[in-house]
Design an enzyme around this catalytic site. Structure first.
Site, PDB file in Angstrom:
ATOM      1  N   TYR A 166      -1.524  -0.517  10.373  1.00 55.12           N
ATOM      2  CA  TYR A 166      -1.724  -0.844   8.954  1.00 55.12           C
ATOM      3  C   TYR A 166      -0.457  -0.508   8.159  1.00 55.12           C
ATOM      4  CZ  TYR A 166      -3.828  -0.925   4.263  1.00 55.12           C
ATOM      5  OH  TYR A 166      -4.101  -1.197   2.936  1.00 55.12           O
ATOM      6  N   SER A 186       0.852  -1.199   0.000  1.00 51.22           N
ATOM      7  CA  SER A 186       0.000   0.000   0.000  1.00 51.22           C
ATOM      8  C   SER A 186       0.879   1.237   0.000  1.00 51.22           C
ATOM      9  CB  SER A 186      -0.876   0.014   1.254  1.00 51.22           C
ATOM     10  OG  SER A 186      -1.493   1.278   1.416  1.00 51.22           O
ATOM     11  N   LYS A 198       2.008  -3.129   6.024  1.00 51.11           N
ATOM     12  CA  LYS A 198       2.241  -2.992   4.579  1.00 51.11           C
ATOM     13  C   LYS A 198       3.714  -2.736   4.263  1.00 51.11           C
ATOM     14  CE  LYS A 198      -1.836  -3.930   3.258  1.00 51.11           C
ATOM     15  NZ  LYS A 198      -2.087  -5.057   2.364  1.00 51.11           N
TER      16      LYS A 198
END
Ligand code: NAP
Length: 244
Positions: free
Chosen positions: A157, A144, A161
């Site tokens: 998060y 991401s 990633k």
């Protein structure tokens, strides 16, 4: 010369919806047979499989929580038995958890790392011996823009990633000479359920001024599967948000 994917076996994790679904169908359109992993939405997975069969390829829906080692072992065994050994692995399954930074708990952290990062390690370890013995393989991690800029979700998060980019670099390095390429795709704000559920996600964050389409990520995954000279890279599909 690009590799022909006809008859190759692909496993796409989290392929019932969104980006994974689009990648599964695009790989099928390029000739691969595809295993469609999902967590709970069987109807969606069955529908993805119908689209794959319409493209002329074999399809197999497989329920498995890829954050759990025992489930991943069963997933790999089922795919090998029903379709054949995996040639193309797309580690796509993932979750987001939007919370104020100070409210992110250790349990939130553990779940995020398990689903977004540990899962990719577990599935890769399962299929790698077969790829090595056959001297051909493609491994794609769906990272991401959050790995590069921090994104809009949260540090757990972003860390999960960014960890996928570490996996990309290390696996690529170990596998240079074995016909196996390993790459990451780093999307930003692709129009899926994940983005629809995130109130902070706005097209205004994207320089191009719109959300991306799952098909725009899927086309890159197909290219990565076809190109044997492209390894260790992160391909950014992000509307210009982060420029490398
Ligand atoms: P999505 O629409 O929410 O779909 C998530 C998929 O992952 C579903 O198929 C879901 O299965 C599956 N899944 C979730 N947890 C799982 C688990 N533990 N085991 C197996 N499957 C699981 O998400 P998306 O937007 O397509 O995102 C796909 C990937 O791209 C994710 O890794 C995400 O972080 C990454 N990404 C997305 C964006 C974006 O803007 N959308 C941007 C950057 C990166 P069920 O349908 O059964 O629940």
């Amino acid at each position: 010369m690009l590799d022909d994917l006809t008859g190759k076996i692909a496993l796409v994790t989290g392929a019932s919806r969104g980006i994974g679904r689009a990648i599964a169908i695009a790989l099928a359109e390029a000739g691969a047979d595809v295993a469609v992993n999902y967590l709970s939405r069987k109807t969606h997975a069955v529908e993805t499989c119908a689209a794959i069969r319409k493209a002329g390829s074999r399809a197999l829906p497989v329920k498995a929580n890829v954050a759990r080692a025992a489930a991943v072992a069963r997933l790999a065994a089922t795919v090998e038995l029903e379709l054949g050994p995996v040639d193309i692995l797309v580690n796509n399954a993932g979750i987001v958890g939007v919370k104020p930074v100070e409210d992110i708990s250790e349990a939130d952290w553990d779940e995020m790392i398990a689903v977004n990062l540990t899962s990719a390690f577990l599935v890769t370890q399962q299929v790698l011996p077969g790829m090595r013995s056959r001297g051909w393989g493609r491994i794609i991690f769906i990272s991401s823009v959050a790995a590069q800029t921090g994104g809009i979700t949260g540090p757990h998060y972003a860390a999960s990633k960014a960890g996928l980019l570490g996996l990309t670099h290390s696996y690529a390095r170990h596998l240079f000479k074995e016909g196996i390429t390993v790459n990451a795709i780093a999307p930003a704000l692709i129009e899926t359920d994940m983005v629809a559920g995130n109130l902070q996600a706005s097209p205004a964050a994207i320089p191009i001024g719109r959300f991306g389409a799952p098909s725009e990520v899927a086309a890159v995954a197909v290219l990565l599967a076809q190109n044997g000279f492209l390894t260790g890279q992160t391909i950014n599909v992000n509307g210009g948000w982060y420029m490398s």
